[in-house]
Design a protein around this motif. Structure first.
Motif, PDB file in Angstrom:
ATOM      1  N   GLY A  38      25.510   6.161 -25.621  1.00  0.00           N
ATOM      2  CA  GLY A  38      25.958   4.834 -25.083  1.00  0.00           C
ATOM      3  C   GLY A  38      27.432   4.789 -25.171  1.00  0.00           C
ATOM      4  N   GLU A  39      26.900   3.703 -23.707  1.00  0.00           N
ATOM      5  CA  GLU A  39      28.869   4.049 -22.897  1.00  0.00           C
ATOM      6  C   GLU A  39      29.087   2.378 -22.692  1.00  0.00           C
ATOM      7  OE1 GLU A  39      30.288   7.083 -21.078  1.00  0.00           O
ATOM      8  OE2 GLU A  39      29.763   5.554 -18.964  1.00  0.00           O
ATOM      9  N   TYR A  40      30.115   1.937 -22.714  1.00  0.00           N
ATOM     10  CA  TYR A  40      29.934   0.936 -22.397  1.00  0.00           C
ATOM     11  C   TYR A  40      31.690   0.819 -21.981  1.00  0.00           C
ATOM     12  CZ  TYR A  40      31.419  -4.558 -21.754  1.00  0.00           C
ATOM     13  OH  TYR A  40      31.912  -5.918 -21.528  1.00  0.00           O
ATOM     14  N   GLN A  41      32.118   0.227 -20.390  1.00  0.00           N
ATOM     15  CA  GLN A  41      33.884  -0.291 -19.557  1.00  0.00           C
ATOM     16  C   GLN A  41      33.989  -1.061 -19.299  1.00  0.00           C
ATOM     17  OE1 GLN A  41      34.554   3.571 -17.525  1.00  0.00           O
ATOM     18  NE2 GLN A  41      36.034   1.983 -15.789  1.00  0.00           N
TER      19      GLN A  41
ATOM     20  N   LYS B 111      32.577  -4.845 -15.140  1.00  0.00           N
ATOM     21  CA  LYS B 111      32.660  -4.428 -16.592  1.00  0.00           C
ATOM     22  C   LYS B 111      31.242  -3.712 -16.282  1.00  0.00           C
ATOM     23  CE  LYS B 111      30.724  -8.795 -18.132  1.00  0.00           C
ATOM     24  NZ  LYS B 111      30.496  -9.900 -19.475  1.00  0.00           N
ATOM     25  N   SER B 112      31.240  -3.119 -16.943  1.00  0.00           N
ATOM     26  CA  SER B 112      29.668  -1.831 -16.577  1.00  0.00           C
ATOM     27  C   SER B 112      28.122  -2.647 -18.191  1.00  0.00           C
ATOM     28  CB  SER B 112      29.840  -0.467 -17.729  1.00  0.00           C
ATOM     29  OG  SER B 112      29.753  -0.490 -18.563  1.00  0.00           O
TER      30      SER B 112
ATOM     31  N   GLU C  47      29.221  -4.369 -29.785  1.00  0.00           N
ATOM     32  CA  GLU C  47      29.544  -4.729 -28.366  1.00  0.00           C
ATOM     33  C   GLU C  47      30.745  -5.197 -28.869  1.00  0.00           C
ATOM     34  OE1 GLU C  47      27.533  -8.971 -26.866  1.00  0.00           O
ATOM     35  OE2 GLU C  47      26.283  -8.511 -29.081  1.00  0.00           O
ATOM     36  N   LEU C  48      31.660  -5.073 -27.516  1.00  0.00           N
ATOM     37  CA  LEU C  48      32.355  -5.595 -27.014  1.00  0.00           C
ATOM     38  C   LEU C  48      32.697  -6.647 -26.195  1.00  0.00           C
ATOM     39  CD1 LEU C  48      35.383  -4.892 -27.695  1.00  0.00           C
ATOM     40  CD2 LEU C  48      35.066  -3.295 -25.768  1.00  0.00           C
ATOM     41  N   LEU C  49      33.005  -7.828 -26.261  1.00  0.00           N
ATOM     42  CA  LEU C  49      33.327  -8.966 -25.953  1.00  0.00           C
ATOM     43  C   LEU C  49      34.841  -8.695 -25.259  1.00  0.00           C
ATOM     44  CD1 LEU C  49      30.746 -11.085 -28.561  1.00  0.00           C
ATOM     45  CD2 LEU C  49      30.895 -10.204 -26.498  1.00  0.00           C
ATOM     46  N   PRO C  50      35.281  -9.824 -24.328  1.00  0.00           N
ATOM     47  CA  PRO C  50      36.744 -10.194 -23.752  1.00  0.00           C
ATOM     48  C   PRO C  50      37.443 -11.310 -24.962  1.00  0.00           C
ATOM     49  CG  PRO C  50      34.666  -9.857 -22.024  1.00  0.00           C
ATOM     50  CD  PRO C  50      34.247 -10.468 -23.163  1.00  0.00           C
ATOM     51  N   GLY C  51      36.355 -11.925 -25.533  1.00  0.00           N
ATOM     52  CA  GLY C  51      37.083 -13.076 -26.604  1.00  0.00           C
ATOM     53  C   GLY C  51      36.913 -12.219 -27.715  1.00  0.00           C
ATOM     54  N   GLY C  52      36.298 -10.974 -28.550  1.00  0.00           N
ATOM     55  CA  GLY C  52      36.372 -10.464 -29.524  1.00  0.00           C
ATOM     56  C   GLY C  52      37.740  -9.828 -29.564  1.00  0.00           C
TER      57      GLY C  52
END
Length: 234
Positions: free
Chosen positions: A97-100, A120-121, A129-134
């Motif tokens: 899994g990946e997230y950018q 964002k991808s 889960e990587l959130l801008p506000g977190g």
């Protein structure tokens, strides 16, 4: 290496997330991997220095802290774009899994500087889960230059040896906060300093305050590995 101006966060994120994700393949609370699957040696406060450095340790610390002062002053005069890439690994050691996400500096109507998301991808992560506000907001608050001159009195800094980092001969220092604070996160870990130019090349460690480790709640790791590299020959 004549100046360190660009910070790469992806290495630490990839390494530690990968080590944790290999431990299980289904969603739910993460468990640490077995010791034999995560046998990584790092410099610690108990490691004895192999030989004294070529310069007095206090002189090296003073020199690299002054360089950090200079880079911190220069950084506020520039905008920047930051890319955070997070990769999960399965039992087979392959990416599962990946997230950018890409952010850049912006200024609001009150003149305050903040980071806004510009790209964002689609996330294929299974565990996080990587959130801008977190998590990103927590990362943005961590000091880029923790060992500036004004902060040195807060640390015990001990020379522990030397090592090459990308063909650069480096001194290694261990940094440990003398007294933990509530309002400010302090760095705890190792620093690699270029022997020739007496500049920080790499750091490895975590951020702590009097409540414990400082990290985004969704991250299953606390340590970060940060590299510096030249930008435009500076």
């Amino acid at each position: 290496m004549n100046a360190a101006a660009k910070v790469l966060l992806a290495g630490g994120l990839l390494f530690f997330c990968g080590a944790m994700m290999r431990a299980q393949d289904t969603s739910g609370p993460l468990t640490p991997p077995p010791t034999e699957d995560h046998n990584v040696h790092r410099v610690t406060t108990t490691d004895a220095a192999a030989a004294p450095p070529g310069l007095p340790p206090a002189e090296i610390v003073k020199a690299f802290a002054e360089k950090e002062d200079r880079y911190l002053r220069a950084r506020v005069g520039y905008g920047y774009k930051k890319t955070v890439k997070l990769t999960e690994f399965g039992r087979d050691g392959q990416p599962s899994g990946e997230y950018q996400i890409v952010t850049q500096t912006a200024v609001d109507s009150d003149g305050r500087v903040y980071e806004k998301t510009v790209e964002k991808s689609q996330s294929s992560l299974h565990y996080m889960e990587l959130l801008p506000g977190g998590g990103l907001a927590t990362l943005a608050k961590l000091p880029a230059y923790p060992l500036v001159t004004s902060q040195l009195a807060k640390y015990d800094l001990r020379y522990v040896g030397d090592e090459k980092v990308d063909e650069i001969d480096c001194y290694i220092f261990n940094a440990k906060p003398k007294l933990l604070e509530r309002a400010n996160a302090l760095f705890q870990g190792a620093i690699w300093v270029d022997k020739q130019y007496l500049e920080v090349v790499k750091t490895y460690g975590k951020w702590v305050n009097d409540l414990g480790d400082v990290r985004p709640r969704e991250f299953p790791f606390v340590n970060f590995e940060t590299y510096r590299e030249n930008v435009e020959g500076k």
